[in-house]
Design a protein around this motif. Structure first.
Motif, PDB file in Angstrom:
ATOM      1  N   UNK A  30      33.881  26.503  32.758  1.00  0.00           N
ATOM      2  CA  UNK A  30      35.291  26.841  32.548  1.00  0.00           C
ATOM      3  C   UNK A  30      36.039  26.360  33.792  1.00  0.00           C
ATOM      4  N   UNK A  31      37.032  25.499  33.590  1.00  0.00           N
ATOM      5  CA  UNK A  31      37.645  24.748  34.686  1.00  0.00           C
ATOM      6  C   UNK A  31      39.152  24.993  34.732  1.00  0.00           C
ATOM      7  N   UNK A  32      39.687  25.149  35.944  1.00  0.00           N
ATOM      8  CA  UNK A  32      41.131  25.132  36.176  1.00  0.00           C
ATOM      9  C   UNK A  32      41.479  23.884  36.964  1.00  0.00           C
ATOM     10  N   UNK A  33      42.443  23.105  36.484  1.00  0.00           N
ATOM     11  CA  UNK A  33      43.009  21.994  37.241  1.00  0.00           C
ATOM     12  C   UNK A  33      44.426  22.404  37.601  1.00  0.00           C
ATOM     13  N   UNK A  56      37.758  37.265  31.587  1.00  0.00           N
ATOM     14  CA  UNK A  56      36.917  38.378  32.027  1.00  0.00           C
ATOM     15  C   UNK A  56      35.711  37.902  32.823  1.00  0.00           C
ATOM     16  N   UNK A  57      35.135  36.768  32.419  1.00  0.00           N
ATOM     17  CA  UNK A  57      33.936  36.259  33.077  1.00  0.00           C
ATOM     18  C   UNK A  57      34.253  35.386  34.290  1.00  0.00           C
ATOM     19  N   UNK A  58      35.542  35.100  34.545  1.00  0.00           N
ATOM     20  CA  UNK A  58      35.915  34.242  35.663  1.00  0.00           C
ATOM     21  C   UNK A  58      35.721  32.770  35.334  1.00  0.00           C
ATOM     22  N   UNK A  59      36.252  31.904  36.191  1.00  0.00           N
ATOM     23  CA  UNK A  59      36.096  30.467  35.989  1.00  0.00           C
ATOM     24  C   UNK A  59      35.002  29.927  36.898  1.00  0.00           C
ATOM     25  N   UNK A  60      34.422  28.804  36.474  1.00  0.00           N
ATOM     26  CA  UNK A  60      33.290  28.209  37.179  1.00  0.00           C
ATOM     27  C   UNK A  60      33.704  27.168  38.205  1.00  0.00           C
ATOM     28  N   UNK A  61      34.824  26.489  37.944  1.00  0.00           N
ATOM     29  CA  UNK A  61      35.234  25.362  38.783  1.00  0.00           C
ATOM     30  C   UNK A  61      36.747  25.314  38.851  1.00  0.00           C
ATOM     31  N   UNK A  97      41.046  37.736  41.067  1.00  0.00           N
ATOM     32  CA  UNK A  97      39.874  37.778  40.208  1.00  0.00           C
ATOM     33  C   UNK A  97      39.673  36.598  39.284  1.00  0.00           C
ATOM     34  N   UNK A  98      40.141  35.425  39.701  1.00  0.00           N
ATOM     35  CA  UNK A  98      39.996  34.237  38.849  1.00  0.00           C
ATOM     36  C   UNK A  98      38.592  33.648  38.889  1.00  0.00           C
ATOM     37  N   UNK A  99      37.805  33.943  39.909  1.00  0.00           N
ATOM     38  CA  UNK A  99      36.567  33.212  40.157  1.00  0.00           C
ATOM     39  C   UNK A  99      35.335  34.054  39.868  1.00  0.00           C
ATOM     40  N   UNK A 100      34.356  33.431  39.237  1.00  0.00           N
ATOM     41  CA  UNK A 100      33.070  34.098  39.062  1.00  0.00           C
ATOM     42  C   UNK A 100      32.234  33.907  40.325  1.00  0.00           C
ATOM     43  N   UNK A 101      31.195  34.694  40.482  1.00  0.00           N
ATOM     44  CA  UNK A 101      30.269  34.486  41.591  1.00  0.00           C
ATOM     45  C   UNK A 101      29.629  33.109  41.454  1.00  0.00           C
ATOM     46  N   UNK A 102      29.568  32.382  42.554  1.00  0.00           N
ATOM     47  CA  UNK A 102      28.993  31.046  42.526  1.00  0.00           C
ATOM     48  C   UNK A 102      29.948  29.961  42.079  1.00  0.00           C
ATOM     49  N   UNK A 103      31.218  30.307  41.809  1.00  0.00           N
ATOM     50  CA  UNK A 103      32.197  29.295  41.399  1.00  0.00           C
ATOM     51  C   UNK A 103      32.354  28.237  42.481  1.00  0.00           C
ATOM     52  N   UNK A 104      32.665  27.021  42.053  1.00  0.00           N
ATOM     53  CA  UNK A 104      32.946  25.920  42.969  1.00  0.00           C
ATOM     54  C   UNK A 104      34.448  25.691  43.012  1.00  0.00           C
TER      55      UNK A 104
END
Length: 216
Positions: free
Chosen positions: A73-76, A142-147, A170-177
Motif C-alpha cells: 500500500x503506497x502513498x505518493x 487501519x493496517x497502515x501503509x507500507x511505502x 498513524x499513517x505508517x505500519x511497522x517496517x514501512x519504508x
C-alpha cells in the motif's frame, strides 16, 4: 517528480506549491522503467516546476526497494507527474494513492492512469489536495501503509512537517519504508524511530530511504 526551483516555487516535478502563472508549452514525456508497463511512454503536461524524476533516480530507488513493492500500500505525496508512484503501480503495488495540490497536474496524472488502465483496472487513486492538510485531516488505513514516496517542493519547509504527520497521525505500519528527497544542503528532521537504510545524491538533491521501527 522533482523540484529544482528557487525558494518561492516548486522545482523539478512536484507542483504542490502554488503555481506561478504562465502559458503552457509543449508537453513532455515520461518513460516507465520497470514492471508490467516497462518502456511505456506517458504525456507530462507543461506546468511551472513540473518534470519527472529522472530515470536513474527511479532505478536506484526501486533497486533499493526490491521485493518490498509488490502487494504494498503506497502513498505518493506531492505527486506531480506521479513518476515515482507509477513505477510502484507498474511493479504490482496493491494500492497507490497519489496526492497532488494542483488540479491541472492531478487531472493529467489521472488521465495517464486511465491510459494504463486500458489493459485492465488499476488500484490507483488520485486526490487533489494540499498534502499537509490531507495528512492532518485524513483517515489512515487501519493496517497502515507500507511505502511512502515523499518528494516535497524544495526550500519550502515541507519535509519535516510531512514526516512528523506521517508518524504522529498513524499513517505508517511497522517496517514501512519512506523515501524522502530534499535539497542537497538540507539535513532533514525525521522521527527518531525512522532508521536510515540507503541514501544517494543526484545533482542538487539528496534521496534517503528510511525504515520505520516500532517506537520504544
Amino acid at each position: 517528480m522533482k523540484k529544482r526551483a528557487p525558494h518561492k516555487g516548486p522545482a523539478r516535478g512536484k507542483s504542490s506549491a502554488p503555481s506561478r502563472s504562465g502559458k503552457a508549452g509543449p508537453a513532455g514525456r515520461l518513460r516507465i522503467i520497470g514492471g508490467r508497463f516497462k518502456r511505456r511512454l506517458l504525456t507530462v503536461i507543461e506546468a511551472p516546476g513540473l518534470r519527472p524524476t529522472p530515470d536513474r533516480v527511479r532505478e536506484t530507488l526501486y533497486n533499493w526497494l526490491g521485493f518490498h513493492v509488490g502487494g504494498a500500500r503506497v502513498l505518493d505525496l506531492f505527486a506531480g507527474s506521479g513518476a515515482l508512484g507509477l513505477e510502484a503501480l507498474s511493479r504490482e503495488a496493491a494500492q497507490v494513492t497519489f496526492v497532488e495540490r494542483e488540479s491541472r497536474v492531478a487531472r493529467a496524472l489521472a488521465d495517464n492512469i486511465t491510459t494504463l488502465s486500458n489493459e485492465g483496472p488499476l488500484p490507483a487513486t488520485v486526490i487533489t489536495a494540499d498534502v499537509i492538510h490531507w495528512l492532518q485531516s485524513g483517515t489512515p488505513p487501519e493496517e497502515g501503509v507500507d511505502l511512502v514516496l515523499l518528494d516535497p517542493p524544495f526550500r519550502l519547509g515541507l519535509a519535516a512537517e510531512s514526516c512528523e504527520l506521517l508518524e504522529s497521525r498513524g499513517w505508517l505500519k511497522d517496517g514501512a519504508m519512506i523515501y524522502l528527497e530534499v535539497e542537497a544542503e538540507l539535513t532533514p528532521q525525521v522521527p527518531a524511530n525512522w532508521q536510515l537504510h540507503r541514501e544517494s545524491r543526484a545533482g542538487d538533491s539528496h534521496g534517503r530511504l528510511y525504515r520505520r521501527q516500532q517506537p520504544a
